[in-house]
Design a protein around this motif. Structure first.
Motif, PDB file in Angstrom:
ATOM      1  N   PRO A 428       7.924  17.678 -18.656  1.00 20.32           N
ATOM      2  CA  PRO A 428       8.424  16.808 -18.721  1.00 20.32           C
ATOM      3  C   PRO A 428      10.003  16.682 -19.047  1.00 20.32           C
ATOM      4  N   ALA A 429      10.572  15.827 -18.474  1.00 17.20           N
ATOM      5  CA  ALA A 429      12.002  15.562 -18.682  1.00 17.20           C
ATOM      6  C   ALA A 429      12.436  15.855 -20.079  1.00 17.20           C
ATOM      7  N   GLY A 430      13.538  16.849 -20.288  1.00 16.68           N
ATOM      8  CA  GLY A 430      13.862  17.115 -21.801  1.00 16.68           C
ATOM      9  C   GLY A 430      13.120  18.629 -22.397  1.00 16.68           C
ATOM     10  N   THR A 431      12.458  18.868 -21.566  1.00 17.84           N
ATOM     11  CA  THR A 431      11.600  20.220 -21.815  1.00 17.84           C
ATOM     12  C   THR A 431      12.165  21.268 -21.051  1.00 17.84           C
ATOM     13  N   ARG A 432      12.609  22.421 -21.821  1.00 20.41           N
ATOM     14  CA  ARG A 432      13.575  23.412 -21.174  1.00 20.41           C
ATOM     15  C   ARG A 432      12.413  24.593 -20.942  1.00 20.41           C
ATOM     16  N   ILE A 433      12.571  25.019 -19.631  1.00 19.58           N
ATOM     17  CA  ILE A 433      11.636  26.309 -19.156  1.00 19.58           C
ATOM     18  C   ILE A 433      12.659  27.452 -19.071  1.00 19.58           C
ATOM     19  N   ASP A 434      12.485  28.307 -19.871  1.00 23.78           N
ATOM     20  CA  ASP A 434      13.414  29.693 -19.822  1.00 23.78           C
ATOM     21  C   ASP A 434      12.252  30.516 -19.302  1.00 23.78           C
ATOM     22  N   PHE A 435      12.742  31.758 -18.402  1.00 23.61           N
ATOM     23  CA  PHE A 435      12.150  32.573 -17.894  1.00 23.61           C
ATOM     24  C   PHE A 435      12.583  33.861 -18.273  1.00 23.61           C
ATOM     25  N   VAL A 436      11.886  34.788 -18.761  1.00 23.80           N
ATOM     26  CA  VAL A 436      12.188  36.145 -18.845  1.00 23.80           C
ATOM     27  C   VAL A 436      11.145  37.162 -18.557  1.00 23.80           C
ATOM     28  N   GLU A 437      11.545  38.194 -17.835  1.00 23.54           N
ATOM     29  CA  GLU A 437      10.561  38.933 -17.118  1.00 23.54           C
ATOM     30  C   GLU A 437       9.779  39.862 -18.396  1.00 23.54           C
ATOM     31  N   GLY A 438      10.520  40.532 -19.184  1.00 24.05           N
ATOM     32  CA  GLY A 438       9.946  41.460 -20.047  1.00 24.05           C
ATOM     33  C   GLY A 438       9.640  42.347 -19.760  1.00 24.05           C
ATOM     34  N   ASN A 448      12.731  46.301 -21.984  1.00 27.09           N
ATOM     35  CA  ASN A 448      13.170  44.843 -21.978  1.00 27.09           C
ATOM     36  C   ASN A 448      12.344  44.256 -22.818  1.00 27.09           C
ATOM     37  N   PHE A 449      11.308  44.619 -23.693  1.00 26.64           N
ATOM     38  CA  PHE A 449      10.653  43.991 -24.675  1.00 26.64           C
ATOM     39  C   PHE A 449      11.379  43.138 -25.618  1.00 26.64           C
ATOM     40  N   GLN A 450      12.408  43.949 -26.463  1.00 26.62           N
ATOM     41  CA  GLN A 450      13.164  43.284 -27.454  1.00 26.62           C
ATOM     42  C   GLN A 450      14.036  42.074 -27.030  1.00 26.62           C
ATOM     43  N   ALA A 451      14.346  42.398 -26.046  1.00 28.74           N
ATOM     44  CA  ALA A 451      15.320  41.193 -25.304  1.00 28.74           C
ATOM     45  C   ALA A 451      14.320  40.017 -25.013  1.00 28.74           C
ATOM     46  N   LEU A 482     -10.327  48.991 -17.816  1.00 29.35           N
ATOM     47  CA  LEU A 482     -10.398  47.151 -17.852  1.00 29.35           C
ATOM     48  C   LEU A 482      -9.337  46.601 -18.744  1.00 29.35           C
ATOM     49  N   GLU A 483      -8.584  47.533 -19.436  1.00 33.92           N
ATOM     50  CA  GLU A 483      -7.418  46.590 -20.165  1.00 33.92           C
ATOM     51  C   GLU A 483      -6.578  45.994 -19.326  1.00 33.92           C
ATOM     52  N   LEU A 484      -5.643  45.381 -19.963  1.00 28.83           N
ATOM     53  CA  LEU A 484      -4.400  44.616 -19.504  1.00 28.83           C
ATOM     54  C   LEU A 484      -3.560  46.155 -18.705  1.00 28.83           C
ATOM     55  N   PRO A 485      -3.284  45.867 -17.445  1.00 37.60           N
ATOM     56  CA  PRO A 485      -2.333  47.023 -16.978  1.00 37.60           C
ATOM     57  C   PRO A 485      -1.165  47.389 -17.919  1.00 37.60           C
ATOM     58  N   GLY A 486      -0.710  48.868 -17.540  1.00 37.63           N
ATOM     59  CA  GLY A 486       0.642  49.129 -18.262  1.00 37.63           C
ATOM     60  C   GLY A 486       0.653  48.912 -19.719  1.00 37.63           C
ATOM     61  N   ARG A 487       1.743  48.406 -19.944  1.00 35.96           N
ATOM     62  CA  ARG A 487       2.164  48.238 -21.443  1.00 35.96           C
ATOM     63  C   ARG A 487       1.967  46.686 -21.766  1.00 35.96           C
ATOM     64  N   GLN A 488       1.275  45.890 -21.126  1.00 34.40           N
ATOM     65  CA  GLN A 488       0.990  44.340 -21.185  1.00 34.40           C
ATOM     66  C   GLN A 488       0.892  43.980 -22.679  1.00 34.40           C
ATOM     67  N   THR A 489      -0.298  44.874 -23.303  1.00 33.43           N
ATOM     68  CA  THR A 489      -0.908  44.439 -24.451  1.00 33.43           C
ATOM     69  C   THR A 489       0.137  44.731 -25.357  1.00 33.43           C
ATOM     70  N   ASP A 490       1.121  45.562 -25.407  1.00 37.86           N
ATOM     71  CA  ASP A 490       2.136  46.111 -26.504  1.00 37.86           C
ATOM     72  C   ASP A 490       3.272  44.562 -26.330  1.00 37.86           C
ATOM     73  N   LEU A 491       3.588  44.194 -24.888  1.00 40.91           N
ATOM     74  CA  LEU A 491       4.401  43.147 -24.837  1.00 40.91           C
ATOM     75  C   LEU A 491       3.783  41.770 -25.486  1.00 40.91           C
ATOM     76  N   LEU A 492       2.512  41.662 -25.384  1.00 43.73           N
ATOM     77  CA  LEU A 492       1.836  40.402 -25.845  1.00 43.73           C
ATOM     78  C   LEU A 492       2.051  40.533 -27.469  1.00 43.73           C
ATOM     79  N   ARG A 493       1.789  41.922 -28.153  1.00 42.44           N
ATOM     80  CA  ARG A 493       2.032  41.796 -29.555  1.00 42.44           C
ATOM     81  C   ARG A 493       3.233  41.652 -30.111  1.00 42.44           C
ATOM     82  N   ARG A 494       4.344  42.115 -29.228  1.00 34.65           N
ATOM     83  CA  ARG A 494       5.661  41.933 -29.500  1.00 34.65           C
ATOM     84  C   ARG A 494       6.129  40.337 -29.488  1.00 34.65           C
ATOM     85  N   LEU A 495       5.442  39.485 -28.453  1.00 36.48           N
ATOM     86  CA  LEU A 495       5.724  38.241 -28.326  1.00 36.48           C
ATOM     87  C   LEU A 495       5.071  37.313 -29.744  1.00 36.48           C
TER      88      LEU A 495
END
Length: 747
Positions: A428-438, A448-451, A482-495
């Motif tokens: 919606p108008a007024g909602t900001r969408i920011d993208f960060v790769e991680g 880049n997890f901390q940033a 069958l886990e999330l590839p790479g360090r994705q689970t760690d990224l999710l915990r950080r978020l």
């Protein structure tokens, strides 16, 4: 008023249908062509070379090619047609391509479409895929994949209909109908048992007992054959020690003799020379003879038939009649496809069809039908109106190729709407969408997890787009983990540590072990690989414009160590108990799956009440009929999938703990209630013996009704007397499919 909304039981789980094993009598055109053809021209019809493989334009001009594959552009196809016009007999060519989930416009992957629990979704998507393919000059797709896949480690699970024979078969048949309505032929693959490869490793062998083969693995192929599939493709594997490409039992006895398949059989690419590599032939000459005599009519880019068949015929090793039989099948299939009467092909006309607005609109709408809401704590979804800032995290959010998925045919990645694109367009108008790769799509580094976490902490809501890059799925993409590839689970915990709610949008081509993701994630929306318009469909679902109505066509394990784990497993004498060490369980993993087969949430809440079985004593000609009132007890409209499961309690051999026998999907407005009736033929409740005979044994059958494979028991019926059909090839009886009907509003 009674409205039938979906047929959902399966005759093909029952005794085989006997039809004449002989091929249909050839037409006058086919007989005439066979009489005119030289030996080399006949062999040419049995050759299908590939772009980048053994394609030889001189052979096309000489009339020594039956078809080609992997030529995807209209201009290339027009040039090959012009070459073929120079040939003596001008027999039309097959132009084939893997149109697995679209041509220029991509739709969700087949496994995703099975999650809709609505075969009409697959029928519509394949119709539009065929329309684009036909415009580009193709006349055959190498789809549907009817391989029942019960091991999520296997990469090609994404191409089929999941773990249940009935569901997979219904979708395979729907895809055949869709391709036909859009104007191209369909190829059933990979016959048979490819989804049962050992350890989930692509190309590995499979070992399947006769009863299991007929009860579980053959029915999806059978349903596609009954839907009128044109061509059948062999698999790369050996089944019970015999390469399927050399299996007379599969190609001649079952496919043609029992099922009456009238089309032709093509090998998978290079599969005929691989018969020798499997140790069943001493060189290519013997491999060619074994394949042709087994009933494999066309060699896909193996170059073996071209190199070997003439010599085998001339020295008397192979009767020319066997060659003629294969050629007649190829010609008859071309005739049924209408290729002899085709209008001239205009490659310039394709541009008006490819990527057309209405086709992309269909991709957008159908993608939303496949999304499965796995988890939604505190109703964090749909996104609330007061949300003013959203942090989108993960390289997959902006990856066009990964949004499309594998088997991308001739899609243009630059035309793909990513999840990030969709959120920016829908917010919606007024909602900001920011993208960060991680991290990048492989997510091998946490630098880049901390940033990423710092940026996400500034938002009201975090949307983390995680999962498998498209090259983690499909052919040659088996996974030991069958886990999330790479360090994705760690990224999710950080978020999650930011304290902001995290919504996971999950891209995947298989069930994943998400045990480490369910706690840090507030919500998990499985979107598979949603295709060309996927980003719009995802955003509309997140914001609540569309209700997620998908259900899992495969079981999600807690850990890869549980695999294979399916809802219809055979019982154990010691069912798992947490408090008892000496039961069927693991010491280090909780009992049961993380998410069961059939599971899926929505944005409203449904109840099922007043379930009742119409008759408790049934004969073999009766139907098991169950009525239930389904109500929307929430505040939003939504769709429920009602699922009926049955267990044969005592039989002469162990039977699955439950089997899906009927299901249906219905839309209910807030506060609305409807009565539905599910009806299943009693003759669909049986199983095959090892001698190929089929039996419904008298006795008790438990009935379960609910919204997943964890549905509660609602009662039992007693079947008496039973029913028995003789071994394969002797029963000519067809069985009526079951269905679900909506009766009307409840009082």
């Amino acid at each position: 008023m009674r409205i039938t909304i979906f047929f959902a039981a399966i005759a093909s789980l029952l005794a085989p249908i006997a039809t004449a094993g002989a091929d249909p009598a050839p037409s006058e055109r086919v007989r005439r062509l066979l009489a005119e053809m030289t030996l080399e021209e006949k062999i040419g019809q049995l050759d299908m070379p590939s772009h980048g493989g053994h394609y030889d334009p001189a052979r096309v001009a000489a009339g020594r090619t039956g078809g080609v594959l992997n030529f995807g552009s209209p201009q290339e196809i027009a040039a090959i047609r012009a070459l073929n016009a120079q040939s003596r007999l001008k027999i039309p060519l097959i132009f084939g391509l893997d149109v697995i989930h679209g041509y220029r416009t991509l739709f969700p992957m087949p496994l995703a479409e099975a999650a809709s629990f609505d075969p009409a979704v697959a029928e519509q998507s394949t119709h539009w895929a065929a329309v684009e393919s036909r415009a580009a000059g193709l006349n055959l797709t190498f789809s549907p994949v009817a391989d029942l896949a019960r091991d999520p480690r296997w990469g090609r699970i994404v191409e089929g209909g999941g773990e249940d024979p009935m569901l997979a078969g219904l979708f395979a048949a729907a895809r055949v109908r869709g391709f036909h309505s859009g104007g191209i032929g369909a190829t059933l693959k990979h016959f048979a048992g490819y989804g049962a490869v050992e350890g989930g490793r692509d190309y590995a062998p499979a070992d399947i007992s006769e009863g299991t083969l007929r009860d579980r693995y053959l029915p999806p192929y059978r349903m596609a054959v009954e839907a009128g599939v044109d061509v059948v493709m062999t698999s790369y594997i050996s089944l019970n020690g015999t390469p399927t490409t050399a299996s007379r039992r599969l190609m001649s006895d079952i496919l043609r003799g029992e099922w009456g398949f009238p089309g032709y059989v093509v090998s998978d690419m290079n599969a005929i020379p691989e018969i020798a590599l499997l140790g069943v032939a001493d060189g290519n000459g013997e491999a060619a003879k074994l394949a042709l005599e087994a009933g494999v009519d066309q060699d896909m880019d193996g170059e073996v038939y071209i190199a070997e068949l003439a010599g085998l015929v001339r020295d008397g090793t192979l009767p020319e009649a066997a060659l003629d039989r294969a050629v007649a099948r190829v010609l008859a299939t071309k005739e049924r496809l209408g290729l002899f009467d085709e209008k001239p092909f205009d490659p310039a006309a394709a541009s008006a069809v490819l990527g057309r607005a209405d086709i992309r609109a269909a991709s957008r709408a159908l993608a939303a039908e496949t999304f499965v809401l796995l988890q939604n704590k505190d109703d964090v979804l749909p996104i609330r109106p007061e949300t003013r800032s959203i942090a989108v995290v993960g390289a997959l959010a902006a990856s066009q190729a990964d949004t499309l998925g594998n088997n991308a045919a001739r899609a243009v990645p630059a035309e793909t709407v990513t999840v990030l694109d969709g959120l920016r367009a829908r917010a919606p108008a007024g909602t900001r969408i920011d993208f960060v790769e991680g991290c990048d799509t492989a997510c091998t580094s946490d630098s880049n997890f901390q940033a990423a976490a710092a940026k996400a902490a500034e938002a009201d809501l975090i949307v983390a787009v995680l999962g498998e890059p498209q090259d983690h799925s499909g052919e040659g993409a088996s996974r030991a983990s069958l886990e999330l590839p790479g360090r994705q689970t760690d990224l999710l915990r950080r978020l999650a540590a930011t304290g902001r709610p995290v919504v996971v949008v999950l891209l995947a081509g298989r069930p994943l072990a998400l045990s480490e993701a369910v706690d840090p994630a507030a919500a998990i929306l499985l979107v598979w690989y949603p295709g060309s318009e996927g980003g719009h469909a995802v955003a509309e679902t997140l914001f609540g414009d569309r209700d997620p109505a998908g259900r899992l066509p495969v079981t999600f394990p807690r850990h890869v160590g549980q695999v294979p784990i399916t809802y219809d497993a055979l019982p154990t004498a010691r069912p798992g108990k947490v408090e008892d060490r000496y039961t069927s369980r693991y010491l280090d993993v909780a009992l049961g799956p993380l998410f069961p087969f059939g599971h899926g949430l929505g944005y409203t809440r449904f109840t099922q009440s007043d379930a009742r079985i119409a008759a408790r004593k049934l004969g073999p000609d009766d139907r098991l009929t169950v009525a239930v009132t389904v109500a929307n007890a929430g505040t939003r409209p939504g769709r429920e999938v009602v699922q009926l499961y049955v267990r044969d309690v005592v039989a002469s051999r162990a039977r699955p703990v439950r089997e899906l026998k009927a299901f249906g999907k219905l839309l209910l407005e807030p506060g609305e209630a409807r009565e539905v009736v599910l009806s299943v033929p009693v003759r669909s409740l049986g199983f095959h013996r090892d001698d190929g005979s089929y039996v419904v044994e008298p006795g008790r059958f438990d009935v379960y009704l609910g919204s997943s494979a964890a549905a509660p028991l609602i009662g039992s019926v007693v079947v008496s007397p039973g029913y028995e059909a003789p071994p394969a090839g002797l029963s000519a009886e067809r069985f009526e499919a079951g269905h679900m009907t909506v009766i009307g509003k409840s009082p």
